[in-house]
Design an enzyme around this catalytic site. Structure first.
Site, mmCIF file in Angstrom:
data_model
loop_
_atom_site.group_PDB
_atom_site.id
_atom_site.type_symbol
_atom_site.label_atom_id
_atom_site.label_comp_id
_atom_site.label_asym_id
_atom_site.label_seq_id
_atom_site.Cartn_x
_atom_site.Cartn_y
_atom_site.Cartn_z
ATOM 1 N N CYS A 55 -6.250 -6.108 16.077
ATOM 2 C CA CYS A 55 -5.656 -4.812 16.242
ATOM 3 C C CYS A 55 -6.503 -3.830 16.707
ATOM 4 O O CYS A 55 -7.684 -3.799 16.564
ATOM 5 C CB CYS A 55 -5.222 -4.282 14.609
ATOM 6 N N CYS A 59 -9.423 1.232 11.792
ATOM 7 C CA CYS A 59 -9.609 1.498 10.595
ATOM 8 C C CYS A 59 -10.749 0.922 9.809
ATOM 9 O O CYS A 59 -11.057 -0.353 9.786
ATOM 10 C CB CYS A 59 -8.085 1.082 9.784
ATOM 11 N N CYS A 62 -10.305 -2.415 7.397
ATOM 12 C CA CYS A 62 -9.466 -3.367 7.534
ATOM 13 C C CYS A 62 -9.927 -4.658 8.275
ATOM 14 O O CYS A 62 -10.764 -4.442 9.419
ATOM 15 C CB CYS A 62 -8.389 -2.722 8.422
ATOM 16 N N CYS A 99 7.684 -7.818 2.129
ATOM 17 C CA CYS A 99 7.254 -6.856 2.806
ATOM 18 C C CYS A 99 6.218 -7.592 3.928
ATOM 19 O O CYS A 99 5.593 -8.384 3.873
ATOM 20 C CB CYS A 99 6.012 -5.912 2.194
ATOM 21 N N CYS A 130 10.724 -4.699 3.855
ATOM 22 C CA CYS A 130 10.066 -3.623 3.866
ATOM 23 C C CYS A 130 9.075 -4.299 5.023
ATOM 24 O O CYS A 130 8.781 -5.264 5.263
ATOM 25 C CB CYS A 130 8.989 -3.307 2.718
ATOM 26 N N CYS A 190 7.529 4.230 1.945
ATOM 27 C CA CYS A 190 6.440 3.619 1.446
ATOM 28 C C CYS A 190 5.267 4.297 1.673
ATOM 29 O O CYS A 190 4.999 3.902 2.908
ATOM 30 C CB CYS A 190 6.666 2.273 1.547
ATOM 31 N N ARG A 268 2.937 1.857 -6.854
ATOM 32 C CA ARG A 268 2.499 0.358 -6.718
ATOM 33 C C ARG A 268 1.205 0.180 -6.776
ATOM 34 O O ARG A 268 0.488 0.497 -6.098
ATOM 35 C CB ARG A 268 3.106 -0.297 -5.611
#
Ligand code: SAM
Ligand code: DTB
Ligand code: SF4
Length: 334
Positions: A55, A59, A62, A99, A130, A190, A268
């Protein structure tokens, strides 16, 4: 916003909730929870990484950022049939929502046909859908809505002030823009974040405040406990300072404050359950968490697994929430 779901919370209001004696905070959270949710029922959702690693975003938490050295292998977008096979397995294991997550800054238009086929296929199995694909344009959000996407996950992750310390390749405001496109398209939102990234109590207040003052509260609020991954900025930083790990009671307080400030949302209990004690998880459910991820894998990190969860549910007298026909955000608003 109706009388139940206020969005005029001040930071002082939220800080005062965090400051309550623990039993008072829990009592209030349970009162809100019992007024709006079935007691003892927990929604089961299953995650699948449909495009892993490589990616371009940075972040700091991550494992999938190309800048992290985590050994996560970058893959192409999965084949639609393989995704539907995994969705069928999740449904057969009792999961209600599927998801699908992609390690993208944003989806490319050339990926959209496959994404649409995944949404339609999973929906036709009777599961809620999702997706979390990064930033969306208004027209991409509308295409996803047209295919029947039920939820879009796009987290604010932390307080607006702390955001730039964790991620530099996009801004907090860009996150809010995508959330607006998702809302305008009529997809349920979400949106949550991560606790335990070495942030302060004030950051946790700012994080919950940012969510609870959105024009409409997210229908789902994932509260992740950081899974520290070696080779990521935050994983390496926190590995050197074990005391930086968030205190369990402070984590439960965050869940309770999310429950009180966003009464109708599903809260969640997301990443981080694998290393969380059963007692802490029980406190989170008592504080109003009513959704979890099933299975032994999240996107790249481990999860507790279904048999450990079945044992915990039996001990606590919890049961999986019955699946309902998912309500679209536009119907809820009507
Ligand atoms: N690329 C998309 C995006 O960032 O929106 C979707 C996938 S991303 C992995 C989804 C969320 O997972 C992040 O926003 C973050 O809150 C959470 N997450 C990622 N890595 C994590 C970790 N190591 N520990 C806890 N939560 C994590
Ligand atoms: C969210 O807030 N948590 C989920 C979901 N949204 C996509 C992802 C958790 C990822 C945990 C780290 C990993 O598996 O790599
Ligand atoms: Fe990419 Fe999402 Fe991971 Fe950030 S959290 S590096 S955007 S996959």
């Amino acid at each position: 916003m109706d009388a139940v779901s206020r969005n005029d919370w001040s930071r002082e209001d939220i800080a005062a909730l965090f400051d309550l004696p623990f039993d008072e905070l829990m009592w209030r959270a349970q009162g809100v929870h019992r007024a709006h949710h079935a007691v003892g029922e927990v929604q089961l959702c299953t995650l699948l990484s449909i495009k892993t690693g490589g990616c371009p975003e940075d972040c700091g938490y991550c494992s999938q950022s190309a800048r992290a050295e985590t050994g996560v292998k970058a893959t192409k977008l999965m084949d639609v049939r393989a995704v539907l096979q995994r969705a069928a397995e999740a449904r057969d294991a009792g999961s209600q929502r599927f998801c699908m997550g992609a390690a993208w800054r944003n989806p490319k238009d050339r990926d959209m046909d496959a994404i649409i086929a995944m949404i339609e296929g999973v929906r036709s199995m009777g599961m809620e859908t999702c997706m979390t694909l990064g930033m969306l344009t208004p027209s991409q959000a509308q295409r996803l809505a047209g295919a029947g996407l039920d939820y879009y996950n796009h987290n604010i992750d932390t307080s607006p002030e702390r955001y730039g310390d964790v991620i530099t390749t996009r801004s907090f405001d860009e996150r809010l823009e995508t959330l607006e496109h998702v809302r305008s398209a009529g997809i349920n939102v979400c949106c949550g974040g991560i606790v335990g990234m070495g942030e302060t109590r004030a950051d946790r207040v700012g994080f919950v405040h940012a969510l609870a003052t959105l024009p409409r509260h997210p229908e789902s609020v994932p509260v992740n406990a950081l899974v520290p991954v070696k080779g990521t900025v935050l994983g390496d930083m926190l590995a050197d300072t074990p005391l930086a790990k968030i205190d369990d009671i402070e984590f439960v307080r965050t869940v309770a404050v999310a429950r009180i400030t966003m009464p109708l949302s599903m809260v969640r209990l997301s990443a981080g359950r694998e290393s969380m004690s059963e007692a802490t998880q029980a406190l989170c459910f008592m504080a109003g968490a009513n959704s979890i991820f099933t299975g032994d894998k999240l996107l790249t990190a481990g999860n507790r697994g279904d048999s450990a969860d079945a044992t915990l549910f039996a001990k606590l007298g919890l049961k999986p929430m019955a699946a309902e026909e998912p309500m679209r955000a536009c119907e809820v608003a009507a």
